[in-house]
Scaffold this active site. Structure first.
Site, PDB file in Angstrom:
ATOM      1  N   LYS A  16      49.336 -54.456 -49.243  1.00 22.41           N
ATOM      2  CA  LYS A  16      49.337 -53.400 -50.250  1.00 22.41           C
ATOM      3  C   LYS A  16      49.010 -52.031 -49.650  1.00 22.41           C
ATOM      4  CE  LYS A  16      46.416 -54.885 -53.121  1.00 22.41           C
ATOM      5  NZ  LYS A  16      45.327 -54.568 -54.025  1.00 22.41           N
ATOM      6  N   ARG A  91      41.570 -53.804 -62.977  1.00 20.45           N
ATOM      7  CA  ARG A  91      41.187 -55.117 -62.460  1.00 20.45           C
ATOM      8  C   ARG A  91      41.140 -56.179 -63.548  1.00 20.45           C
ATOM      9  NH1 ARG A  91      39.966 -55.657 -57.331  1.00 20.45           N
ATOM     10  NH2 ARG A  91      38.881 -53.936 -56.361  1.00 20.45           N
ATOM     11  N   ARG A 130      43.710 -64.025 -37.336  1.00 20.72           N
ATOM     12  CA  ARG A 130      43.403 -62.724 -36.765  1.00 20.72           C
ATOM     13  C   ARG A 130      42.212 -62.820 -35.793  1.00 20.72           C
ATOM     14  NH1 ARG A 130      43.892 -58.093 -41.156  1.00 20.72           N
ATOM     15  NH2 ARG A 130      41.951 -58.961 -41.930  1.00 20.72           N
ATOM     16  N   ARG A 164      36.403 -62.461 -37.271  1.00 22.80           N
ATOM     17  CA  ARG A 164      35.395 -61.860 -38.139  1.00 22.80           C
ATOM     18  C   ARG A 164      35.073 -62.816 -39.290  1.00 22.80           C
ATOM     19  NH1 ARG A 164      37.397 -56.470 -40.433  1.00 22.80           N
ATOM     20  NH2 ARG A 164      38.778 -58.028 -41.317  1.00 22.80           N
ATOM     21  N   ARG A 175      37.982 -65.406 -51.830  1.00 22.57           N
ATOM     22  CA  ARG A 175      38.509 -64.124 -52.321  1.00 22.57           C
ATOM     23  C   ARG A 175      39.794 -64.332 -53.113  1.00 22.57           C
ATOM     24  NH1 ARG A 175      39.231 -60.753 -47.157  1.00 22.57           N
ATOM     25  NH2 ARG A 175      39.972 -59.084 -48.495  1.00 22.57           N
TER      26      ARG A 175
END
Ligand SMILES: [Zn+2]
Length: 225
Positions: A16, A91, A130, A164, A175
């Site tokens: 996004k 939201r 990642r 991370r 999430r």
């Protein structure tokens, strides 16, 4: 030219941010995010900023009314007169209703809700692969899509690469659960209003961008007929 009042929807990791930057440049739209607006109003010490700060200092969520007040103030005139791009707002349905009311009070309306879709498993693969350099966090790799020459070693400075905490699978899945429970009702909401436009976020950023631009051109053409 008609106004371009857009909101961006999509899960974390769908790209996004990249699309928002490009659309902002394409159409000279101010990019408005809840996080940025909260920070700037708190810094300025506006009435709403002070109110927000009281909740933040108490470790509480800033209530919808305060956020809605900030966003609607921001889209009223100024550089948002000809349009805006909202990221991270609304939201929930309550915020979406408030946005709709604020826009009609200004005799404006939403042009489109742009949804960038990526299946959960593809997002997990994208994010959990990642690896970041311990010395310079802008050195980013991906175990599958952009691997370093030597496993877990940064090509640029030989430092160690780490995953991370935010990129761990459990964190990402959590999430995504939050995203689905908050955003799915909004997708229905804008779909029923005939404003939802869907984009396949598994494509590369250039293809998604081209598709969004073509869609906006079509929407504008239909509006002008
Ligand atoms: Zn490095």
């Amino acid at each position: 030219m008609s106004e371009l009042n857009l909101i961006l929807l999509g899960p974390p990791g769908a790209g996004k941010g990249t699309q928002a930057e490009r659309l902002r440049e394409d159409f000279s739209l101010p990019l408005i995010s809840t996080g940025d607006i909260l920070r700037s109003q708190v810094e300025e010490g506006s009435e709403l900023g002070k109110e927000a700060k009281r909740f933040m200092d108490a470790g509480e969520l800033v209530p919808d009314e305060v956020i809605v007040g900030m966003i609607t103030g921001r889209i009223d005139g100024g550089d948002a007169r000809d349009g805006f791009l909202l990221d991270g707002f609304p939201r929930n349905i309550k915020q979406a209703d408030a946005l709709g009311e604020a826009l009609s009070a200004l005799q404006r309306r939403l042009t489109s809700a742009l949804l960038i879709e990526v299946p959960d498993d593809a997002l997990v693969e994208r994010l959990a692969g990642r690896r970041v350099c311990v010395k310079n966090p802008s050195h980013i790799y991906h175990v599958k899509f952009d691997p370093p020459k030597h496993e877990d070693v940064c090509d640029q400075d030989g430092s160690r690469l780490i995953q991370r905490d935010d990129d761990r699978e459990e964190t990402i899945r959590r999430r995504l659960e939050v995203y689905h429970s908050q955003t799915e009702p909004l997708i229905d909401y804008y779909n029923r209003a005939g404003l939802l436009r869907r984009f396949d976020g598994r494509r590369n950023a250039d293809e998604v961008h081209t598709h969004i631009r073509a869609t906006i051109a079509t929407v504008r053409l239909e509006e002008s007929l």
